[in-house]
Design a protein around this motif. Structure first.
Motif, PDB file in Angstrom:
ATOM      1  N   ALA A  69      27.457  40.463  43.771  1.00  0.00           N
ATOM      2  CA  ALA A  69      27.032  40.114  42.420  1.00  0.00           C
ATOM      3  C   ALA A  69      28.007  39.156  41.740  1.00  0.00           C
ATOM      4  O   ALA A  69      27.713  38.642  40.663  1.00  0.00           O
ATOM      5  N   GLY A  70      29.165  38.941  42.369  1.00  0.00           N
ATOM      6  CA  GLY A  70      30.184  38.100  41.740  1.00  0.00           C
ATOM      7  C   GLY A  70      30.864  38.795  40.575  1.00  0.00           C
ATOM      8  O   GLY A  70      31.440  38.148  39.705  1.00  0.00           O
ATOM      9  N   LEU A  75      35.120  44.448  41.061  1.00  0.00           N
ATOM     10  CA  LEU A  75      35.792  44.340  42.357  1.00  0.00           C
ATOM     11  C   LEU A  75      37.285  44.610  42.203  1.00  0.00           C
ATOM     12  O   LEU A  75      37.859  45.399  42.952  1.00  0.00           O
ATOM     13  N   GLU A  76      37.901  43.974  41.243  1.00  0.00           N
ATOM     14  CA  GLU A  76      39.344  44.134  41.033  1.00  0.00           C
ATOM     15  C   GLU A  76      39.728  45.594  40.785  1.00  0.00           C
ATOM     16  O   GLU A  76      40.751  46.069  41.264  1.00  0.00           O
ATOM     17  N   ASP A  82      48.373  45.569  45.423  1.00  0.00           N
ATOM     18  CA  ASP A  82      48.951  44.918  46.604  1.00  0.00           C
ATOM     19  C   ASP A  82      47.926  44.712  47.726  1.00  0.00           C
ATOM     20  O   ASP A  82      48.286  44.477  48.878  1.00  0.00           O
ATOM     21  N   PHE A  83      46.634  44.755  47.393  1.00  0.00           N
ATOM     22  CA  PHE A  83      45.551  44.573  48.355  1.00  0.00           C
ATOM     23  C   PHE A  83      45.717  43.271  49.145  1.00  0.00           C
ATOM     24  O   PHE A  83      46.108  42.245  48.600  1.00  0.00           O
ATOM     25  N   ALA A  96      44.714  38.836  43.914  1.00  0.00           N
ATOM     26  CA  ALA A  96      44.468  37.827  42.875  1.00  0.00           C
ATOM     27  C   ALA A  96      43.663  36.652  43.424  1.00  0.00           C
ATOM     28  O   ALA A  96      42.688  36.214  42.799  1.00  0.00           O
ATOM     29  N   ALA A  97      44.038  36.153  44.590  1.00  0.00           N
ATOM     30  CA  ALA A  97      43.339  35.000  45.168  1.00  0.00           C
ATOM     31  C   ALA A  97      41.920  35.374  45.572  1.00  0.00           C
ATOM     32  O   ALA A  97      40.972  34.601  45.329  1.00  0.00           O
ATOM     33  N   TYR A  98      41.746  36.550  46.167  1.00  0.00           N
ATOM     34  CA  TYR A  98      40.417  36.972  46.603  1.00  0.00           C
ATOM     35  C   TYR A  98      39.485  37.169  45.407  1.00  0.00           C
ATOM     36  O   TYR A  98      38.354  36.680  45.384  1.00  0.00           O
ATOM     37  N   VAL A  99      39.970  37.863  44.388  1.00  0.00           N
ATOM     38  CA  VAL A  99      39.157  38.115  43.207  1.00  0.00           C
ATOM     39  C   VAL A  99      38.815  36.793  42.510  1.00  0.00           C
ATOM     40  O   VAL A  99      37.680  36.602  42.051  1.00  0.00           O
ATOM     41  N   ALA A 100      39.758  35.865  42.468  1.00  0.00           N
ATOM     42  CA  ALA A 100      39.488  34.554  41.856  1.00  0.00           C
ATOM     43  C   ALA A 100      38.398  33.802  42.622  1.00  0.00           C
ATOM     44  O   ALA A 100      37.533  33.167  42.004  1.00  0.00           O
TER      45      ALA A 100
END
Length: 175
Positions: A69-70, A75-76, A82-83, A96-100
């Protein structure tokens, strides 16, 4: 040199080792301060194991739904600070990079299907490994790509909520 080649050739072995190291670290961090070796833990009943497995897979369902769903905020909330995500292409990124990337729709997830999952519970750590199928488009205007992957996910119980600490996948053999 042979050791490095072995881990390149068998990424799931490396992922399993990383998950076990994470589980060992979690097991050492006892809330009462007692060393893990001095605490006697009662074995978990089958019913309790199944209940935890259901809770972890429900959290994973929410993670997949939020990703498709974006919904970066949802998600975060399901990921530890530290995922890490090691993609089946060998690309690795943190939370941070994945969620962005999800928030900015750099990848369009068309489907994310869990074909099989096994859950092993060790205290406040759950290891989930299985087979998944995912169809995505990256960048969103690009061609659709479907892949079947073997994966290992590490979930930790944090403040009463199951949160994913690591996810890693490798392409499944087609034979």
């Amino acid at each position: 040199m042979r050791f490095k080649r072995a881990f390149r050739a068998t990424p799931m072995l490396a992922l399993t080792a990383a998950a076990l190291i994470a589980a060992a670290g979690q097991a050492r961090a006892q809330p009462d301060g007692a060393p893990a070796s001095s605490r006697k833990e009662a074995p978990m009943s089958d019913e309790a194991q199944q209940s935890v497995a259901r809770a972890v897979l429900e959290a994973d369902d929410r993670r997949r739904a939020a990703t498709m769903a974006g919904d970066a905020d949802a998600l975060e909330a399901l990921l530890t600070p530290d995922f890490t995500y090691t993609h089946n292409t060998g690309f690795r990124e943190g939370r941070a990079a994945y969620v962005a990337r999800v928030r900015n729709r750099q990848v369009e997830y068309v489907s994310m299907e869990r074909l099989f999952a096994g859950v092993r519970v060790h205290g406040g750590v759950a290891l989930v490994d299985g087979l998944a199928s995912m169809t995505n488009r990256a960048p969103p205007a690009g061609p659709l790509r479907t892949s079947k992957t073997l994966y290992l996910a590490v979930w930790v119980l944090s403040n009463g909520q199951w949160r994913m600490a690591a996810y890693a996948s490798t392409l499944a053999r087609s034979d």
